[in-house]
Structures are given as C-alpha cells and as structure tokens.
Design a protein around this motif. Sequence first.
Motif, PDB file in Angstrom:
ATOM      1  N   ASN A 172       0.832  -1.211   0.000  1.00  0.00           N
ATOM      2  CA  ASN A 172       0.000   0.000   0.000  1.00  0.00           C
ATOM      3  C   ASN A 172       0.863   1.256   0.000  1.00  0.00           C
ATOM      4  O   ASN A 172       0.615   2.192  -0.768  1.00  0.00           O
ATOM      5  CB  ASN A 172      -0.930  -0.002   1.225  1.00  0.00           C
ATOM      6  N   ALA A 173       1.880   1.287   0.860  1.00  0.00           N
ATOM      7  CA  ALA A 173       2.754   2.456   0.922  1.00  0.00           C
ATOM      8  C   ALA A 173       3.570   2.605  -0.356  1.00  0.00           C
ATOM      9  O   ALA A 173       3.768   3.724  -0.853  1.00  0.00           O
ATOM     10  CB  ALA A 173       3.688   2.343   2.127  1.00  0.00           C
ATOM     11  N   GLU A 174       4.008   1.486  -0.923  1.00  0.00           N
ATOM     12  CA  GLU A 174       4.821   1.556  -2.136  1.00  0.00           C
ATOM     13  C   GLU A 174       4.027   2.078  -3.331  1.00  0.00           C
ATOM     14  O   GLU A 174       4.533   2.884  -4.115  1.00  0.00           O
ATOM     15  CB  GLU A 174       5.408   0.182  -2.465  1.00  0.00           C
ATOM     16  N   VAL A 175       2.778   1.628  -3.492  1.00  0.00           N
ATOM     17  CA  VAL A 175       2.027   2.082  -4.665  1.00  0.00           C
ATOM     18  C   VAL A 175       1.681   3.567  -4.553  1.00  0.00           C
ATOM     19  O   VAL A 175       1.648   4.276  -5.564  1.00  0.00           O
ATOM     20  CB  VAL A 175       0.765   1.228  -4.911  1.00  0.00           C
ATOM     21  N   ALA A 196      -0.561   3.279 -10.052  1.00  0.00           N
ATOM     22  CA  ALA A 196       0.256   2.157  -9.590  1.00  0.00           C
ATOM     23  C   ALA A 196      -0.641   1.152  -8.881  1.00  0.00           C
ATOM     24  O   ALA A 196      -1.626   1.524  -8.227  1.00  0.00           O
ATOM     25  CB  ALA A 196       1.348   2.649  -8.639  1.00  0.00           C
ATOM     26  N   THR A 197      -0.312  -0.128  -9.019  1.00  0.00           N
ATOM     27  CA  THR A 197      -1.091  -1.180  -8.380  1.00  0.00           C
ATOM     28  C   THR A 197      -0.171  -2.265  -7.838  1.00  0.00           C
ATOM     29  O   THR A 197       1.008  -2.347  -8.189  1.00  0.00           O
ATOM     30  CB  THR A 197      -2.071  -1.847  -9.372  1.00  0.00           C
ATOM     31  N   VAL A 238      -4.674  -5.886  -5.002  1.00  0.00           N
ATOM     32  CA  VAL A 238      -4.811  -5.697  -3.556  1.00  0.00           C
ATOM     33  C   VAL A 238      -4.445  -4.283  -3.114  1.00  0.00           C
ATOM     34  O   VAL A 238      -4.649  -3.931  -1.946  1.00  0.00           O
ATOM     35  CB  VAL A 238      -3.954  -6.717  -2.782  1.00  0.00           C
ATOM     36  N   ALA A 239      -3.906  -3.480  -4.003  1.00  0.00           N
ATOM     37  CA  ALA A 239      -3.571  -2.091  -3.659  1.00  0.00           C
ATOM     38  C   ALA A 239      -3.534  -1.280  -4.944  1.00  0.00           C
ATOM     39  O   ALA A 239      -3.165  -1.794  -6.002  1.00  0.00           O
ATOM     40  CB  ALA A 239      -2.225  -2.005  -2.946  1.00  0.00           C
ATOM     41  N   ARG A 240      -3.920  -0.017  -4.857  1.00  0.00           N
ATOM     42  CA  ARG A 240      -3.837   0.868  -6.013  1.00  0.00           C
ATOM     43  C   ARG A 240      -3.742   2.311  -5.525  1.00  0.00           C
ATOM     44  O   ARG A 240      -4.202   2.653  -4.426  1.00  0.00           O
ATOM     45  CB  ARG A 240      -5.022   0.720  -6.953  1.00  0.00           C
ATOM     46  N   MET A 266       3.976 -11.503  -5.416  1.00  0.00           N
ATOM     47  CA  MET A 266       3.220 -10.292  -5.713  1.00  0.00           C
ATOM     48  C   MET A 266       3.944  -9.531  -6.805  1.00  0.00           C
ATOM     49  O   MET A 266       5.144  -9.742  -7.022  1.00  0.00           O
ATOM     50  CB  MET A 266       3.131  -9.424  -4.433  1.00  0.00           C
ATOM     51  N   ASN A 267       3.224  -8.669  -7.497  1.00  0.00           N
ATOM     52  CA  ASN A 267       3.917  -7.731  -8.377  1.00  0.00           C
ATOM     53  C   ASN A 267       3.517  -6.306  -8.013  1.00  0.00           C
ATOM     54  O   ASN A 267       2.459  -6.065  -7.426  1.00  0.00           O
ATOM     55  CB  ASN A 267       3.639  -8.021  -9.857  1.00  0.00           C
ATOM     56  N   LEU A 268       4.394  -5.386  -8.313  1.00  0.00           N
ATOM     57  CA  LEU A 268       4.062  -3.967  -8.315  1.00  0.00           C
ATOM     58  C   LEU A 268       4.021  -3.543  -9.776  1.00  0.00           C
ATOM     59  O   LEU A 268       4.884  -3.942 -10.559  1.00  0.00           O
ATOM     60  CB  LEU A 268       5.105  -3.142  -7.568  1.00  0.00           C
TER      61      LEU A 268
END
Length: 312
Positions: free
Chosen positions: A102-105, A116-117, A129-131, A267-269
Amino acid sequence: MLGLDGAHSSEPLVKATPSPPTDRVLGILELLASRPEQALSLSDIARALGMNKATCHAVTASLAGADYLTRNPIDKTFMLGPALVAAGRAAEKAYPAVHLANAEVVALAEELGMQATAAIRSEGRLVIVARAGTGAEAASVRIGRRIPLAPPFGGVFVAWAGRAVIDDWATRTERTAPREQLLDSLAAIRMRGYSVERLTPAVVQLRHALADLGDDPLADGLRPMVMALLAELRQAEYMPGDLQDHGRHAVSALSAPVFDGEGRTQMNLSLQPHREMSTRDIERAGRRLLEGCGRITQAIGGKPPAAFAART
C-alpha cells in the motif's frame, strides 16, 4: 533458456468445484466490497447478481445476522458489516506484503505521476490488492479486481519459475499462441528484471471491457470475451532491442516481482502509464519498481531466485 529448468515450481492450478450457495454469498460480499461507499437495496443486489429476490433475502439476512453485512433500518439498504474488519485484519497478517505494498504504490503514483497497483496470485488469477493514482484506466483496476493469469498478464509471476508452471501459463489462451514468442517475452522479463507491455488497440479494448464487466471477469458467461481479447494480446512484451533507440514507445504497463522465502513471485508492483514514454523514462520507472519490490521482498524475508540475483 534461463529459468525454464529451475528446480522450484508451483502447485497445480486447480479449479474448485462450483457451489451455488457459496457463490451467492461470495457474490453479495464482493458486490458490496466493490462499492464500499454505496448502500444497496435488496432489489439492487438481486438485480446485479441475477438472483431471485427470495434467495437474496435469505442470504442477506444470514450475513446481516452474523454482522458480515449491516442493514439500515430506515431505508433497508445494505453495506459491509463490522465482522469483515476482523477478517480483513487477519488477512493482512497472513499477507504482510499487502500492507507494505500500500505504501509503495502510493509513493510510486506520486513520484511518477501515473497509476500504480499491486497484485497477488490466487489460483489461476491475479487479484489487485492495492492501487493509487488516477487515470483513464482506473475503473478497470479496482481493488479486488481479478485478472486471468494468462498471456500476456502475469509474466513476472512465471518468468523465474520451472517448466511446468511456464507451460501451464503459456496454454491459458483460447487460441494457440506461438510458444517461441511467449518464451522470448519471458526471457526479456528475466533480462530486465521487469515487464514492459505495449499499448495497442487490443489493450485499450480489454481495459474498457474490464471496466464494464463485473468484479469477476472469469465468470462463465464472461470468460469467452475476456479470453478472446487476451488471445489478441498474447505477444505484448517489448523485446530489449525494441527499446534501444531514442524514440518514444507506447506503454500499457510495467511490472516487477516481489519474491517469497523460496524465490517464487508472490506479488507484483505495476505502473499503468497508458501513454508514450522515452526509453530513458521507461528505464527510470523500471528501476523504481525494482527498488520498491526489493524493499518488500527484504521486509517479508523473501529472497530472489539465483537467476534474478545474478542479473542484479
């Protein structure tokens, strides 16, 4: 080719036996999760899921009784309930990488000015799971959105895997894809450490389709449409030689891997520019993705596979 004969692989991807009652429960929860700020009436839910009203009433009553839903006593609408808060916190503990992602995206979106996701692998799907960030493609990448783990999606999840995993991924299209092209795509990902996908008319069409579809684009009625579009996209990766000039290149997405303790991609970013970029900007974005993925990999006690470590 590097990585095709690696010692590690994943368990087979098995499709669960359908259970209509369970599917109804999951359908209601996922529908409300996709619209967290919108209260829905019984009629809204039944209509959206193609469920008869009596069945919908029975399921929502059970979920509300267990606090998985809350029912407004005045207008009789439903929203997600407090019992899911505990479930969500437990899931975060089971997937510590998600909390870190979450912080990275957010940082990626702010620094690079694009959406970013983060996505994790679950069975034969990728689950967002994050965006963070905004863009024309935002509707197609909601949290909880499931994307088929099929060419061209998910290359970073299989590029460093064993032959069986790669073979399974390569055959997940409605049409027979040229195998050598897919293997070349994975080789390009291994060489760079991240994926760079072309922005083509078929990509744009698929993005719009995903935005219009329900939260499970792999549902039986939707699978033919999605898989047919994926077949058009089966060779979407930029090869290393394609990016050596000083021109501009239309980029749909860049993705990099987060590895678990056994060197598998957990996971991927990803970044979704959906615009033309210079080679220099593509490389800058790729390096930034690798930095973020490296931090998460280290924080969760993961380790890159030998081929990835040797590249760096």
